[in-house]
Design an enzyme around this catalytic site. Structure first.
Site, PDB file in Angstrom:
ATOM      1  N   TYR A 226      26.724  -1.436  -6.858  1.00 25.67           N
ATOM      2  CA  TYR A 226      27.084  -0.498  -7.912  1.00 25.67           C
ATOM      3  C   TYR A 226      26.237  -0.684  -9.169  1.00 25.67           C
ATOM      4  O   TYR A 226      25.774  -1.778  -9.465  1.00 25.67           O
ATOM      5  CB  TYR A 226      28.564  -0.677  -8.269  1.00 25.67           C
TER       6      TYR A 226
ATOM      7  N   ASP B 278      25.857  -1.161 -13.049  1.00 21.84           N
ATOM      8  CA  ASP B 278      26.659  -1.870 -14.054  1.00 21.84           C
ATOM      9  C   ASP B 278      27.881  -2.542 -13.421  1.00 21.84           C
ATOM     10  O   ASP B 278      29.030  -2.264 -13.786  1.00 21.84           O
ATOM     11  CB  ASP B 278      27.114  -0.899 -15.148  1.00 21.84           C
ATOM     12  N   PRO B 279      27.675  -3.443 -12.462  1.00 22.10           N
ATOM     13  CA  PRO B 279      28.809  -4.047 -11.748  1.00 22.10           C
ATOM     14  C   PRO B 279      29.606  -5.005 -12.626  1.00 22.10           C
ATOM     15  O   PRO B 279      29.072  -5.631 -13.543  1.00 22.10           O
ATOM     16  CB  PRO B 279      28.139  -4.809 -10.596  1.00 22.10           C
ATOM     17  N   SER B 280      30.890  -5.093 -12.354  1.00 22.18           N
ATOM     18  CA  SER B 280      31.763  -6.071 -12.993  1.00 22.18           C
ATOM     19  C   SER B 280      31.971  -7.206 -11.997  1.00 22.18           C
ATOM     20  O   SER B 280      32.870  -7.151 -11.154  1.00 22.18           O
ATOM     21  CB  SER B 280      33.104  -5.428 -13.364  1.00 22.18           C
ATOM     22  N   PHE B 281      31.141  -8.225 -12.066  1.00 19.64           N
ATOM     23  CA  PHE B 281      31.253  -9.355 -11.145  1.00 19.64           C
ATOM     24  C   PHE B 281      32.545 -10.119 -11.443  1.00 19.64           C
ATOM     25  O   PHE B 281      32.820 -10.454 -12.601  1.00 19.64           O
ATOM     26  CB  PHE B 281      30.049 -10.292 -11.301  1.00 19.64           C
ATOM     27  N   HIS B 282      33.307 -10.393 -10.413  1.00 24.30           N
ATOM     28  CA  HIS B 282      34.576 -11.061 -10.638  1.00 24.30           C
ATOM     29  C   HIS B 282      35.114 -11.691  -9.362  1.00 24.30           C
ATOM     30  O   HIS B 282      34.646 -11.399  -8.259  1.00 24.30           O
ATOM     31  CB  HIS B 282      35.610 -10.068 -11.184  1.00 24.30           C
TER      32      HIS B 282
ATOM     33  N   SER C  17      38.531 -11.847  -7.356  1.00 28.95           N
ATOM     34  CA  SER C  17      39.861 -11.246  -7.246  1.00 28.95           C
ATOM     35  C   SER C  17      40.895 -12.318  -6.961  1.00 28.95           C
ATOM     36  O   SER C  17      40.677 -13.231  -6.164  1.00 28.95           O
ATOM     37  CB  SER C  17      39.889 -10.192  -6.134  1.00 28.95           C
TER      38      SER C  17
ATOM     39  N   SER D 203      31.358 -10.701  -5.017  1.00 23.49           N
ATOM     40  CA  SER D 203      30.569  -9.847  -4.122  1.00 23.49           C
ATOM     41  C   SER D 203      29.167  -9.584  -4.657  1.00 23.49           C
ATOM     42  O   SER D 203      28.964  -9.429  -5.860  1.00 23.49           O
ATOM     43  CB  SER D 203      31.270  -8.506  -3.918  1.00 23.49           C
TER      44      SER D 203
ATOM     45  N   HIS E 199      35.977 -14.906  -3.788  1.00 19.41           N
ATOM     46  CA  HIS E 199      34.529 -14.765  -3.774  1.00 19.41           C
ATOM     47  C   HIS E 199      34.064 -13.815  -4.871  1.00 19.41           C
ATOM     48  O   HIS E 199      34.870 -13.108  -5.480  1.00 19.41           O
ATOM     49  CB  HIS E 199      34.061 -14.241  -2.408  1.00 19.41           C
TER      50      HIS E 199
END
Length: 259
Positions: free
Chosen positions: A196, A198-202, A204, A116, A114
């Site tokens: 957060y 400056d999120p790093s959407f990713h 996992s 987040s 997913h």
């Protein structure tokens, strides 16, 4: 390449995701301006009775440590975009894991995938339905959109008890930020931590116990990126259309279809 810190929850119920180095989880936000919330009785009809303490035995959860105490009436809650995997994605995942395990043998594949849109937060039982209702109202106008997740990155959770390999979103970031903005407004209504900066959407892919980012960065990371870049039809495989937003609260799931 330096590891990006992410705010993964340590609860066994969630594999939570988060932000780049320097982002950090924000503290609880007060309610929106002009909004006041009446106090709620401690025990409403149907609200579970307080639960006896549950010991945090990390050996039962693959070495993971809870981010907050388990307590009846406290429901771990997470808003996210669920990724339904294809057979080809699992083939790519196996190739990546096989290579990465030559550097860190303890890596385990994620069971669900997913992106987040919130941290893992705690809701009281009697706030679940109002929270979901507010989410549904805030998200009703959003349309379906595409993202591309094709950049391999290494992440650690905030207390560095777990390390993750993920695919960072390289296209679709703006749309994700718009969704997070609306989810944050709902979280603020309930005095909960927002997402957060400056999120790093990713997405996992795999995880292991401890901070092993040093072993996975550098040469390993480059080899993993080469596998992704060279995988047949990876451009099409890693272009994802999001059709619904989901919210998990304890063992309850809620869906919010995009238009």
């Amino acid at each position: 390449m330096r590891a990006a810190l992410v705010g993964y929850s340590s609860s066994e119920e969630e594999e939570e995701e988060g932000q780049r180095r320097g982002g950090g989880a924000q503290g609880p936000c007060r309610g929106s301006a002009g909004l006041s919330r009446l106090p709620v009785p401690a025990n409403l009809p149907g609200d579970p009775e307080p639960e006896e303490a549950v010991h945090n035995d990390s050996s039962r959860h693959g070495g993971r440590v809870r981010g907050f105490p388990h307590e009846r009436g406290n429901w771990a809650t997470h808003v996210y975009l669920s990724y339904t995997v294809q057979e080809e994605f699992l083939e790519l995942l196996e190739l990546l894991l096989s290579r990465a395990r030559t550097y860190v043998s303890s890596l385990a594949a994620m069971e669900e995938f997913h992106v987040s849109l919130s941290q893992c937060v705690v809701l009281r039982y009697h706030w679940i339905q109002p929270f979901v209702r507010s989410l549904r109202e805030r998200l009703a106008s959003f349309h379906r959109f595409f993202c591309v997740a094709d950049q391999v990155k290494v992440y650690t959770n905030q207390n560095k008890t777990r390390t993750f390999i993920g695919l960072e979103v390289s296209a679709g970031h703006f749309q994700l930020l718009e969704l997070v903005s609306e989810v944050d407004r709902v979280l603020e209504e309930f005095d909960l931590p927002t997402f957060y900066k400056d999120p790093s959407f990713h997405i996992s892919l795999a995880w292991c116990v401890g901070d092993l980012s040093g072993q996975l960065e550098g040469q390993c990371l480059q080899e993993l990126q080469d596998i992704v870049d060279g995988f047949e039809d990876s451009a099409l495989l890693l272009r994802v259309q999001w059709e619904q937003i989901r919210c998990k609260s304890g063992n309850k799931y809620f869906s919010f279809p995009l238009r």
